[in-house]
Design a protein around this motif. Structure first.
Motif, PDB file in Angstrom:
ATOM      1  N   GLY A   1       0.846  -1.175   0.000  1.00  0.00           N
ATOM      2  CA  GLY A   1       0.000   0.000   0.000  1.00  0.00           C
ATOM      3  C   GLY A   1       0.890   1.237   0.000  1.00  0.00           C
ATOM      4  O   GLY A   1       2.053   1.173   0.428  1.00  0.00           O
ATOM      5  N   ALA A   2       0.350   2.366  -0.461  1.00  0.00           N
ATOM      6  CA  ALA A   2       1.160   3.600  -0.467  1.00  0.00           C
ATOM      7  C   ALA A   2       1.403   4.060   0.972  1.00  0.00           C
ATOM      8  O   ALA A   2       2.529   4.392   1.355  1.00  0.00           O
ATOM      9  N   GLY A   3       0.358   4.058   1.780  1.00  0.00           N
ATOM     10  CA  GLY A   3       0.509   4.420   3.198  1.00  0.00           C
ATOM     11  C   GLY A   3       1.245   3.321   3.945  1.00  0.00           C
ATOM     12  O   GLY A   3       1.961   3.581   4.908  1.00  0.00           O
ATOM     13  N   GLY A   4       1.084   2.085   3.473  1.00  0.00           N
ATOM     14  CA  GLY A   4       1.783   0.954   4.091  1.00  0.00           C
ATOM     15  C   GLY A   4       3.287   1.119   3.937  1.00  0.00           C
ATOM     16  O   GLY A   4       4.057   0.879   4.876  1.00  0.00           O
ATOM     17  N   LEU A   5       3.711   1.561   2.751  1.00  0.00           N
ATOM     18  CA  LEU A   5       5.142   1.764   2.514  1.00  0.00           C
ATOM     19  C   LEU A   5       5.645   2.916   3.391  1.00  0.00           C
ATOM     20  O   LEU A   5       6.724   2.839   3.987  1.00  0.00           O
ATOM     21  N   GLN A   6       4.803   3.945   3.517  1.00  0.00           N
ATOM     22  CA  GLN A   6       5.173   5.060   4.398  1.00  0.00           C
ATOM     23  C   GLN A   6       5.375   4.556   5.835  1.00  0.00           C
ATOM     24  O   GLN A   6       6.341   4.905   6.508  1.00  0.00           O
ATOM     25  N   ALA A   7       4.444   3.704   6.275  1.00  0.00           N
ATOM     26  CA  ALA A   7       4.539   3.167   7.642  1.00  0.00           C
ATOM     27  C   ALA A   7       5.803   2.327   7.818  1.00  0.00           C
ATOM     28  O   ALA A   7       6.488   2.416   8.838  1.00  0.00           O
ATOM     29  N   LEU A   8       6.129   1.521   6.799  1.00  0.00           N
ATOM     30  CA  LEU A   8       7.349   0.691   6.883  1.00  0.00           C
ATOM     31  C   LEU A   8       8.588   1.574   7.011  1.00  0.00           C
ATOM     32  O   LEU A   8       9.500   1.291   7.793  1.00  0.00           O
TER      33      LEU A   8
END
Ligand SMILES: Cc1cc2nc3c(=O)[nH]c(=O)nc-3n(C[C@H](O)[C@H](O)[C@H](O)COP(=O)(O)OP(=O)(O)OC[C@H]3O[C@@H](n4cnc5c(N)ncnc54)[C@H](O)[C@@H]3O)c2cc1C
Length: 437
Positions: free
Chosen positions: A138-145
């Motif tokens: 996910g785009a936000g998922g990558l940000q969170a990672l």
């Protein structure tokens, strides 16, 4: 382990839950704030590694998260009557007034008189060929990672999907040293222009958008553009994109794709609270259809951090018996709801996005159910029973929203567990007769 008791339970320590806790405790009531992360902040203020990942039940240590505005943490540190339960998740409800919590070592009940659900939202992930390849998130998922330590320096990244989160994620990735090659926004340029024009009513958001664009200067932001496929053998190697009339391929290391947000309503549904358009149905003071239950922030409609903070405060005041003070905030909330409506309108999905999956594309990643397998069914229940779609580890949290978008199947009803849970915790649910509060 013995049960816990509180006057007001708050689930979620993002902006909405933190604001609710502050309002409750500043008015002399006791609250218990539960979040499944070790640190508070929710999605927007997700704690980075510098905040320390160790969970701390000591409130001051727990509040150490530089991403949260300092004034908010300072006020939260001062209040009395606030108990925090970090790295604990609500996995089920028993009777009205009781939640089953699970942490790393135990499961126990929390009994409450009032409940504020500030459970936030997750990304809408829609299937397209190659979306399950390693390197696609996910785009936000990558940000969170990245916020939690993934090293992307020098990596070539493409972001695609829809909504302001693409820009926020791109800014985080760029600041972490990534090379953001492209942001592909599915909304057409006239939709984007309409959204930007509407922001004149929310000057702070306009300024925030301008700051993000400045931080992303030089990064192409293409409207009317969407992902067609992620390509690669063992791992992502490139992405195929539709840009207007043209199809192009771009070599990259990571692809982050999210088509907006979906409210987390599992707990609310388990409590029997009514939903409206996929989020909690609430009255003017954020009360749900079940007595003594409030829903705030993204759980009662996607609208961003300012709406979340305001609603958290309103529900906190209302739950603490400060009804007039809560009512005084109704006009400010109406202003935030108008912003939420602009978001939904200007970033509505192009019908082409619903056609990206081919027959072989996995829709349910947990149970390996393909788009072609699902076309024979008329509703979510039938599809679940016949294919096990939505029956795996994520319990339909990802594919449920995808099926609702692709096939128009409303996903209703939630059964325990609300989140993946240890069997021992579920046994407790079956064998313990929880006292009514
Ligand atoms: C992946 C992602 C990234 C985002 N990044 C940004 C950004 O950079 N900038 C921006 O402006 N907006 C961002 N947003 C939008 C964001 O949702 C809002 O701006 C804001 O964080 C909403 O606040 P909230 O308190 O309603 O929910 P959230 O911030 O989502 O907080 C909800 C909290 O509840 C917890 N929770 C949920 N269910 C349970 C349970 N059963 N038990 C225990 N805890 C539970 C969650 O873990 C979470 O910590 C992002 C959204 C997502 C999904």
């Amino acid at each position: 382990m013995s049960d816990l008791h509180t006057e007001i339970a708050i689930v979620g320590a993002g902006p909405a839950g933190l604001a609710a806790a502050l309002a409750v405790c500043e008015h002399g009531r006791a609250a218990c704030l539960i979040d499944d992360n070790p640190k508070p902040g929710g999605q927007i203020w997700r704690a980075g590694l510098t905040a320390g990942s160790r969970s701390a039940t000591n409130r001051e240590a727990w509040l150490t998260n530089p991403a949260i505005p300092a004034e908010l943490t300072a006020r939260l540190a001062r209040v009395e009557g606030l108990r925090v339960l970090p790295a604990a998740r609500v996995v089920a409800t028993q009777n009205a007034g009781s939640l089953l919590l699970e942490d790393a070592s135990q499961a126990r009940y929390l009994h409450y008189q009032k409940l504020i659900v500030a459970s936030g939202a997750r990304e809408l992930l829609l299937p397209f060929p190659g979306w399950t390849l390693p390197g696609v998130t996910g785009a936000g998922g990558l940000q969170a990672l990245v916020k939690q330590g993934l090293d992307v320096s020098g990596k070539r990244i493409v972001l695609a999907g829809s909504g302001p989160l693409l820009l926020a994620s791109a800014a985080t990735l760029r600041a972490a040293g990534a090379q953001v090659l492209l942001i592909a926004e599915q909304a057409a340029s006239r939709q984007l222009a309409g959204f930007v024009w509407s922001l004149r009513h929310w000057p702070a958001k306009l300024a925030q958008a301008a700051r993000l664009r400045w931080a992303l200067r030089g990064v192409p932001y293409r409207a009317g553009s969407h992902v067609l496929a992620a390509l690669g053998k063992e791992r992502l190697q490139s992405v195929r994109l539709q840009q207007g009339q043209h199809v192009r391929e771009l070599a990259c290391d990571w692809l982050g794709v999210g088509f907006g947000l979906v409210p987390n309503t599992e707990l609310l549904q388990a409590l029997g609270c009514a939903l409206q358009d996929g989020s909690a149905k609430v009255d003017a003071l954020l009360q749900c259809s079940q007595p003594n239950v409030f829903a705030v922030g993204e759980a009662c409609g996607i609208g961003g951090v300012d709406k979340a903070l305001l609603e958290g405060r309103m529900a906190g005041l209302a739950a603490a018996g400060q009804v007039e003070a809560a009512q005084a905030l109704i006009p400010a909330r109406a202003h935030q709801l108008r912003f939420a409506a602009q978001l939904a309108h200007h970033f509505s999905l192009d019908p082409a996005i619903r056609q990206l999956a081919d027959a072989q594309t996995l829709v349910c990643r947990c149970e390996d159910v393909r788009h072609g397998d699902l076309l024979a069914y008329n509703n979510w229940r039938e599809a679940k029973l016949q294919t096990r779609c939505g029956m795996g580890a994520c319990q339909g949290r990802i594919c449920g929203a995808a099926c609702a978008t692709l096939y128009g199947w409303p996903v209703t009803g939630s059964r325990p567990p609300i989140q993946p849970t240890r069997l021992g915790s579920l046994l407790q649910l079956e064998t313990t007769e929880a006292p009514s509060s």
